[in-house]
Design a protein around this motif. Structure first.
Motif, short mmCIF file in Angstrom:
data_model
loop_
_atom_site.label_atom_id
_atom_site.label_comp_id
_atom_site.label_asym_id
_atom_site.label_seq_id
_atom_site.Cartn_x
_atom_site.Cartn_y
_atom_site.Cartn_z
N PHE A 1 0.80 -1.16 -0.03
CA PHE A 1 -0.07 0.04 0.15
C PHE A 1 0.77 1.29 0.14
N TYR A 2 2.00 1.06 0.37
CA TYR A 2 2.57 2.51 0.62
C TYR A 2 3.83 2.60 0.15
N LYS A 3 4.28 1.72 -0.91
CA LYS A 3 5.65 1.58 -1.49
C LYS A 3 5.37 1.74 -2.90
N ARG A 4 5.48 2.96 -3.81
CA ARG A 4 5.25 2.96 -5.26
C ARG A 4 6.65 2.32 -5.94
N THR A 5 7.64 3.05 -5.48
CA THR A 5 8.71 2.78 -6.43
C THR A 5 9.45 1.60 -5.80
N LYS A 6 9.37 0.47 -6.70
CA LYS A 6 9.99 -0.79 -6.25
C LYS A 6 11.16 -1.08 -6.88
N SER A 7 12.25 -1.33 -5.94
CA SER A 7 13.53 -1.75 -6.59
C SER A 7 13.57 -3.36 -6.66
N VAL B 1 29.51 -4.83 -5.17
CA VAL B 1 30.67 -5.15 -5.76
C VAL B 1 30.90 -4.90 -7.16
N GLN B 2 29.86 -5.22 -7.84
CA GLN B 2 29.82 -4.96 -9.23
C GLN B 2 28.92 -3.87 -9.67
N ALA B 3 29.28 -2.49 -9.04
CA ALA B 3 28.34 -1.51 -8.99
C ALA B 3 28.12 -1.11 -10.52
N ARG B 4 28.99 -1.07 -11.46
CA ARG B 4 28.85 -0.69 -12.78
C ARG B 4 28.14 -1.51 -13.44
N ARG B 5 27.85 -2.78 -13.22
CA ARG B 5 26.84 -3.49 -14.02
C ARG B 5 25.69 -3.50 -13.43
N SER B 6 25.48 -2.91 -12.31
CA SER B 6 24.09 -3.08 -11.36
C SER B 6 22.91 -2.39 -12.04
N PHE B 7 23.26 -1.53 -13.07
CA PHE B 7 22.12 -0.71 -13.69
C PHE B 7 21.36 -1.84 -14.57
N ARG B 8 22.11 -2.75 -15.40
CA ARG B 8 21.55 -3.39 -16.49
C ARG B 8 21.23 -4.62 -15.74
N LEU B 9 21.69 -5.19 -14.71
CA LEU B 9 21.39 -6.23 -13.77
C LEU B 9 20.19 -6.25 -12.98
N ARG B 10 20.03 -5.25 -12.40
CA ARG B 10 19.40 -4.97 -11.24
C ARG B 10 17.94 -4.44 -11.73
N SER B 11 17.36 -4.87 -12.93
CA SER B 11 16.01 -4.02 -13.54
C SER B 11 14.91 -5.01 -12.69
N LEU B 12 13.70 -4.17 -12.96
CA LEU B 12 12.44 -4.90 -12.44
C LEU B 12 12.00 -6.04 -12.99
N PRO B 13 11.90 -6.08 -14.20
CA PRO B 13 11.21 -7.42 -14.97
C PRO B 13 12.39 -8.52 -14.83
#
Lengths: 382, 108
Positions: free
Chosen positions: A70-76, A144-156
């Motif tokens: 109910f309260y969290k809109r942006t889900k990581s 640790v792999q912060a550079r790749r995190s944008f690609r690997l940590r997506s919602l889908p």
């Protein structure tokens, strides 16, 4: 009973044989093991501690789910995992009182309940453990792999991983669904027929039942082995690898919150080990010595240890919300908003909700800017 | 709302505890070892078979004696002899009972 007359004649004719116990030492005769220690532990300690675990687990995990729902809109990605862990834990604590109740009332809820409860227990065990491994991998990638995190940590991506985890958990639990059956152990039934014990109701158990010996042999080894390997050692190895790398990276970084983060990581690993290691050692020992002759005392001790250590393992599901969700600053802010909204709702029946929302939104956003904690670090900061 | 849920849950759990204290049952007990000493057939009342197809982990024959059960190794000679002897006794008893019932029904 219909058999009473028949029983009488049988007993009379048997007593015609001259019984002489004199030259037979009664201690030489070995009967079925009654597991008296294990029963007393199960009956006295079990329900009480299970009740506490149920209440704590229910409250903690439903708070996590409510906050996310109910309260969290942006889900990581982390949020998706935490939500799934909470769902698995909640299902587990929902099944637990039913299992305890049925075990104490000779499975009065029937054979379908037997299969469903044992099966859901297994599903939640596997999904919970694998999700904890996923969380550690997620944190590893983020830090640790912060550079790749944008690609690997997506919602889908995270939704796909969660689906795979649940599918694996269900697949691994198929044997439990198939082979757990509600049945009446044979010799207790026949003991009643002989009239030694006064008419007891039928005593059902919900345990493994197979059609042939080879399946029984294979499944009895395979089920605990799978549980040990995929339900404990695999997640443990992933966690140890990921969190070691995370700790090393954190200690190198110049962040004033790093010590807190390291402490949280250590707490996560230590609690996991304390909760699951004793039970899995007992399970391993038990599986190694399967199909061999044992003394009743030793077997009773092993079973009692299993009961106690299993209860400790159950405790993990009430600690997960604290260790994973409430540790995060962002989560706590959302949770605070729930409390505030509930408070407002309680104060004025039809409270102007929009107003309270707006103020809390500002409150959160100012706090966030003050904190300056990034997306990655927020799940660790205490 | 949340406190209401907690109350309901607490009530359910209290009920579980109460039912626990009232009813106490044993689960399945298993033979874990075999008796070495052979038993004479005349002391036996019956037997049941324990297989690894159930929750028990060894195969065994459970002989019923007056007031107790005794575990026996199914591969031993005396065990098989005792089982045969009991089967024979059972068959004869059933025959006698059947004759009695038959005799009663014809006389009536």
């Amino acid at each position: 009973m219909d058999f009473s007359d028949e029983d009488m004649t049988l007993n009379q004719s048997d007593s015609d044989f001259n019984y002489t116990y004199d030259y037979y030492d009664i201690n030489d005769l070995i009967g079925p093991c009654q597991y008296s220690n294990n029963h007393s532990v199960e009956q006295v300690v079990g329900p009480y501690i299970h009740t506490i675990i149920c209440i704590l687990g229910f409250v903690g995990n439903s708070l996590v789910i409510v906050t996310y729902a109910f309260y969290k809109r942006t889900k990581s990605m982390t949020d998706i995992y935490l939500l799934n862990v909470a769902i698995a834990d909640l299902l587990f604590v929902a099944a637990l009182p039913l299992i305890v109740y049925n075990e104490l009332t000779s499975w009065s809820m029937g054979s379908l309940a037997c299969k469903l409860l044992r099966g859901s227990y297994s599903v939640n065990l596997y999904s919970g453990m694998l999700l904890l491994a996923c969380i550690s991998a997620d944190r590893y990638i983020a830090i640790v792999q912060a550079r790749r995190s944008f690609r690997l940590r997506s919602l889908p991506y995270s939704r796909v991983i969660c689906t795979i985890v649940w599918a694996c958990a269900i697949l691994l639990s198929v044997p439990a669904f198939i082979y757990y059956n509600r049945y009446e152990p044979t010799h207790t039934k026949e003991a009643m027929m002989e009239g030694n014990q006064t008419s007891l109701p039928p005593q059902y158990v919900c345990e493994f039942k197979f059609t042939d010996n080879s399946t029984a042999w294979r499944t009895k080894v395979a089920i605990p082995s799978t549980q040990l390997v995929i339900g404990f050692f695999l997640p443990l190895l992933i966690m140890i690898f990921c969190y070691t790398a995370v700790i090393v990276t954190l200690l190198r970084a110049r962040n004033f919150q790093r010590h807190k983060a390291v402490r949280v990581v250590l707490a996560v690993v230590v609690v996991f080990l304390i909760c699951h290691l004793p039970y899995n050692i007992t399970l391993f020992y038990d599986t190694l010595n399967l199909f061999e002759q044992h003394s009743c005392e030793l077997s009773d001790t092993v079973q009692t240890t299993k009961t106690v250590t299993q209860t400790i393992a159950y405790l993990h599901c009430c600690l997960n919300p604290v260790l994973y969700a409430f540790v995060g600053v962002k989560f706590r802010n959302h949770f605070r908003r729930i409390i505030q909204d509930l408070w407002c709702l309680g104060k004025r029946y039809i409270a102007p909700r929009r107003f309270s929302r707006a103020t809390t939104e500002i409150y959160v956003s100012t706090r966030r800017s003050v904190d300056g904690s990034s997306e990655n670090g927020s799940s660790f900061t205490m | 709302m949340a406190s209401g849920k907690v109350c309901v849950l607490a009530a359910v759990c209290a009920l579980v505890i109460l039912t626990t204290l009232i009813s106490s049952t044993d689960s399945a007990s298993c033979c874990l070892r075999y008796t070495r000493r052979p038993l004479p057939c005349k002391r036996l009342l019956g037997y049941s078979i324990q297989t690894i197809n159930t929750s028990c982990d060894i195969n065994a024959i459970i002989f019923h004696l007056q007031g107790r059960f005794v575990c026996a190794d199914p591969s031993m000679q005396w065990t098989q002899r005792a089982m045969k002897c009991l089967d024979e006794m059972e068959r004869r008893k059933n025959q006698i009972i059947e004759e009695q019932i038959h005799g009663n029904s014809t006389s009536a």
